[in-house]
Design a protein around this motif. Structure first.
Motif, mmCIF file in Angstrom:
data_model
loop_
_atom_site.group_PDB
_atom_site.id
_atom_site.type_symbol
_atom_site.label_atom_id
_atom_site.label_comp_id
_atom_site.label_asym_id
_atom_site.label_seq_id
_atom_site.Cartn_x
_atom_site.Cartn_y
_atom_site.Cartn_z
ATOM 1 N N GLY A 8 25.845 52.065 47.710
ATOM 2 C CA GLY A 8 26.873 53.189 47.824
ATOM 3 C C GLY A 8 28.281 53.003 46.838
ATOM 4 N N PHE A 9 28.887 53.792 47.005
ATOM 5 C CA PHE A 9 30.318 53.733 46.446
ATOM 6 C C PHE A 9 31.685 53.429 47.153
ATOM 7 C CE2 PHE A 9 34.257 55.846 44.630
ATOM 8 C CZ PHE A 9 34.485 55.065 43.526
ATOM 9 N N LYS A 10 32.486 52.308 46.805
ATOM 10 C CA LYS A 10 33.610 52.347 47.573
ATOM 11 C C LYS A 10 34.769 52.643 46.897
ATOM 12 C CE LYS A 10 31.499 49.312 50.884
ATOM 13 N NZ LYS A 10 31.363 47.837 50.620
ATOM 14 N N ARG A 11 35.045 52.107 45.794
ATOM 15 C CA ARG A 11 36.108 52.558 45.050
ATOM 16 C C ARG A 11 36.126 52.246 43.498
ATOM 17 N NH1 ARG A 11 40.023 48.680 43.679
ATOM 18 N NH2 ARG A 11 40.229 46.872 45.175
ATOM 19 N N ASN A 12 36.985 52.603 42.882
ATOM 20 C CA ASN A 12 37.044 52.316 41.451
ATOM 21 C C ASN A 12 37.966 51.110 41.307
ATOM 22 O OD1 ASN A 12 35.913 54.387 39.991
ATOM 23 N ND2 ASN A 12 37.737 55.827 40.253
ATOM 24 N N LEU A 13 37.625 50.249 40.503
ATOM 25 C CA LEU A 13 38.608 49.108 40.005
ATOM 26 C C LEU A 13 39.776 49.275 39.187
ATOM 27 C CD1 LEU A 13 35.843 46.149 39.086
ATOM 28 C CD2 LEU A 13 36.789 47.015 41.267
ATOM 29 N N THR A 14 40.827 48.635 39.451
ATOM 30 C CA THR A 14 42.047 49.042 38.614
ATOM 31 C C THR A 14 41.681 48.147 37.306
ATOM 32 O OG1 THR A 14 43.162 46.904 39.304
ATOM 33 C CG2 THR A 14 43.711 48.947 40.476
ATOM 34 N N ALA A 15 42.367 48.788 36.184
ATOM 35 C CA ALA A 15 42.282 47.991 34.930
ATOM 36 C C ALA A 15 42.354 46.502 34.926
ATOM 37 C CB ALA A 15 43.301 48.475 33.816
ATOM 38 N N GLY A 16 43.506 46.332 35.957
ATOM 39 C CA GLY A 16 43.836 44.633 36.137
ATOM 40 C C GLY A 16 42.384 44.014 36.712
ATOM 41 N N GLU A 17 41.733 44.505 37.690
ATOM 42 C CA GLU A 17 40.793 44.038 38.180
ATOM 43 C C GLU A 17 39.510 43.956 37.332
ATOM 44 O OE1 GLU A 17 41.723 45.578 42.979
ATOM 45 O OE2 GLU A 17 40.433 46.787 41.585
ATOM 46 N N ILE A 18 39.592 44.873 36.242
ATOM 47 C CA ILE A 18 38.353 44.960 35.347
ATOM 48 C C ILE A 18 38.670 43.598 34.246
ATOM 49 C CG2 ILE A 18 37.231 46.083 33.433
ATOM 50 C CD1 ILE A 18 38.098 48.653 34.735
ATOM 51 N N ILE A 19 39.903 43.449 33.699
ATOM 52 C CA ILE A 19 40.035 42.591 32.711
ATOM 53 C C ILE A 19 40.246 41.160 33.426
ATOM 54 C CG2 ILE A 19 41.070 43.743 30.985
ATOM 55 C CD1 ILE A 19 43.711 42.661 31.909
ATOM 56 N N ASP A 20 40.652 41.227 34.657
ATOM 57 C CA ASP A 20 40.795 39.760 35.493
ATOM 58 C C ASP A 20 39.466 39.077 35.609
ATOM 59 O OD1 ASP A 20 42.891 38.318 36.089
ATOM 60 O OD2 ASP A 20 42.903 38.907 38.084
ATOM 61 N N GLN A 21 38.126 39.827 35.501
ATOM 62 C CA GLN A 21 36.857 39.065 35.393
ATOM 63 C C GLN A 21 37.048 38.300 34.080
ATOM 64 O OE1 GLN A 21 33.981 42.244 36.588
ATOM 65 N NE2 GLN A 21 35.507 43.374 36.723
ATOM 66 N N ILE A 22 37.401 38.738 33.085
ATOM 67 C CA ILE A 22 37.367 37.966 31.895
ATOM 68 C C ILE A 22 38.424 36.708 31.865
ATOM 69 C CG2 ILE A 22 37.420 37.983 29.278
ATOM 70 C CD1 ILE A 22 37.236 40.958 29.527
ATOM 71 N N ILE A 23 39.800 37.208 32.505
ATOM 72 C CA ILE A 23 40.794 36.197 32.268
ATOM 73 C C ILE A 23 40.253 35.021 33.308
ATOM 74 C CG2 ILE A 23 43.148 35.581 32.937
ATOM 75 C CD1 ILE A 23 43.686 38.527 32.135
ATOM 76 N N THR A 24 39.883 35.366 34.371
ATOM 77 C CA THR A 24 39.530 34.152 35.594
ATOM 78 C C THR A 24 38.216 33.246 34.824
ATOM 79 O OG1 THR A 24 39.930 35.780 37.071
ATOM 80 C CG2 THR A 24 39.043 33.761 37.954
ATOM 81 N N LEU A 25 37.597 33.946 34.111
ATOM 82 C CA LEU A 25 36.278 33.040 33.594
ATOM 83 C C LEU A 25 36.553 32.741 32.039
ATOM 84 C CD1 LEU A 25 33.584 35.351 35.070
ATOM 85 C CD2 LEU A 25 34.525 33.391 36.010
ATOM 86 N N GLY A 26 37.930 32.792 31.673
ATOM 87 C CA GLY A 26 38.443 32.426 30.213
ATOM 88 C C GLY A 26 37.795 30.961 29.675
ATOM 89 N N GLU A 27 37.830 30.082 30.544
ATOM 90 C CA GLU A 27 37.727 28.653 30.246
ATOM 91 C C GLU A 27 36.104 28.329 29.842
ATOM 92 O OE1 GLU A 27 36.170 26.478 34.512
ATOM 93 O OE2 GLU A 27 37.818 27.630 34.571
ATOM 94 N N HIS A 28 35.263 29.511 29.955
ATOM 95 C CA HIS A 28 33.875 29.506 29.478
ATOM 96 C C HIS A 28 33.790 29.944 28.180
ATOM 97 C CE1 HIS A 28 32.250 28.483 33.685
ATOM 98 N NE2 HIS A 28 33.355 29.417 33.953
ATOM 99 N N GLY A 29 34.985 30.134 27.561
ATOM 100 C CA GLY A 29 34.760 30.515 25.899
ATOM 101 C C GLY A 29 33.863 31.877 25.779
#
Ligand code: SF4
Length: 366
Positions: A154-175
């Protein structure tokens, strides 16, 4: 003197909330989260703080390009501005709570907790030098495709732009080299935040990903596909098609009842014409549902004349769902029927099946 300062603070807070409502939610401490905002938002905020607007680009560069989360380290900005920002804003991140490595092949699944306690999943896939991150854009999904684990939650809520890009930033060390918006949720039903996240990804002051390394995958929302075609972004578009007749697609992907295939394909043709770029049709092969020669025939007929590639993905079974993966023989026969009738056909065996990180398997119930 004290009263005056308090008055200024109140005025600042009023300004802050007027801007915030349209862009980013405040953190529980009542401050604006600057992560997920972009140049135009920073310009507005700086204007409200009585600062020069050109500093917006410096702020963006500190937050995204340099990855700084402490205002004290933003030495290019004046001490006074850093103090003001410290009073009203934070640079907050999503929190990694669990990671699972696939034993079968090279992929990894990450569970993140958001500031309100909701959870999302993100997947990393290694293929030679290529490191692809598969991002979520919503908590859950309202489209309810019957073969998909996310649809089931089911659906809970939309992610903010920050929550979307933070998935990349947080995993940034993986190149990370490539980005696909293909995780939990329908990105085009979270259009504004997804678009802002794409702008941040695809800008040298942001995360500096070339547009051709970013793919947005949609179940097919025609008005939004047409809107995306008008944006000045050169990202790739993929349509999760999965079946070539309305009768079958209505059952597999209920969004098709609202937007039948003709409407979807008209929007796709418009996108190709406007952007002068081909698109990808994704086709998840499911045993006895869409894997026969007749299905392949209908598919090749449906997409005739469209500048596209077909990406075949053998289904990854999901616990509690009644679907199975076709045999290898069936999969290869389907591919061999399509090519060369269709201009380009690729076959991708999904990675991360054993940790439920493969296409259509993401959900955060447990
Ligand atoms: S396949 Fe995509 S659009 Fe369909 S329910 Fe799953 S996440 Fe939503």
């Amino acid at each position: 003197m004290v009263d005056q300062t308090c008055g200024e603070d109140r005025a600042m807070n009023r300004n802050q909330s007027s801007m915030v409502e349209a862009t980013n939610p405040m953190d529980p401490g009542g401050k604006i989260n600057l992560k997920g905002l972009w140049i135009e938002d920073y310009e507005k905020l700086l204007g409200e703080l009585g600062e020069k607007r050109y500093k917006a680009r410096q702020l963006a560069s500190w937050i995204y390009d340099k990855g700084i989360t402490d205002f004290a380290q933003m030495t290019e900005l004046s001490k006074d501005l850093r103090k003001k920002l410290n009073q009203i804003a934070v640079i907050d991140s999503i929190k990694l709570v669990k990671r699972q490595i696939s034993q079968k092949d090279i992929s990894e699944k990450f569970l993140f907790e958001l500031s309100d306690g909701e959870k999302i999943e993100t997947v990393l896939i290694w293929e030679g030098k290529r490191v692809t991150v598969c991002l979520s854009t919503q908590v859950g999904c309202q489209l309810g495709c019957t073969f998909c684990a996310t649809g089931k939650m089911g659906f809970k809520r939309n992610l903010t732009a920050g929550e979307i890009i933070d998935q990349i930033i947080t995993l940034g060390e993986h190149g990370i080299t490539h980005v696909v918006l293909m995780g939990m949720g329908e990105p085009l039903l979270n259009y504004d935040h997804t678009l802002k996240a794409l702008k941040i990804m695809n800008n040298e002051l942001g995360l500096s990903f070339a547009a051709k390394k970013i793919t947005l995958s949609t179940a097919g929302i025609p008005p939004m596909i047409e809107k995306l075609a008008e944006e000045k972004l050169k990202i790739k578009l993929a349509i999760s098609l999965n079946v070539a007749t309305d009768e079958k697609r209505n059952k597999l992907m209920p969004i098709n009842k609202k937007y039948p295939l003709k409407e979807l394909l008209d929007a796709v043709k418009y996108f190709v014409k406007q952007t002068k770029r081909g698109i990808t049709f994704e086709y998840v092969l499911i045993e006895d549902v869409n894997d026969s020669e007749k299905d392949a025939q209908e598919l090749s007929k449906l997409i005739r004349g469209i500048r596209c590639k077909i990406n075949l993905i053998p289904y990854n079974p999901v616990p509690d769902l009644p679907y199975q993966r076709p045999s290898q023989e069936t999969v290869l026969a389907f591919r061999d029927y399509l090519y060369p009738r269709c201009p380009a056909v690729t076959l991708r065996w999904s990675k991360g099946e054993d940790i439920l990180a493969a296409c259509g398997q993401l959900r955060t119930l447990s």
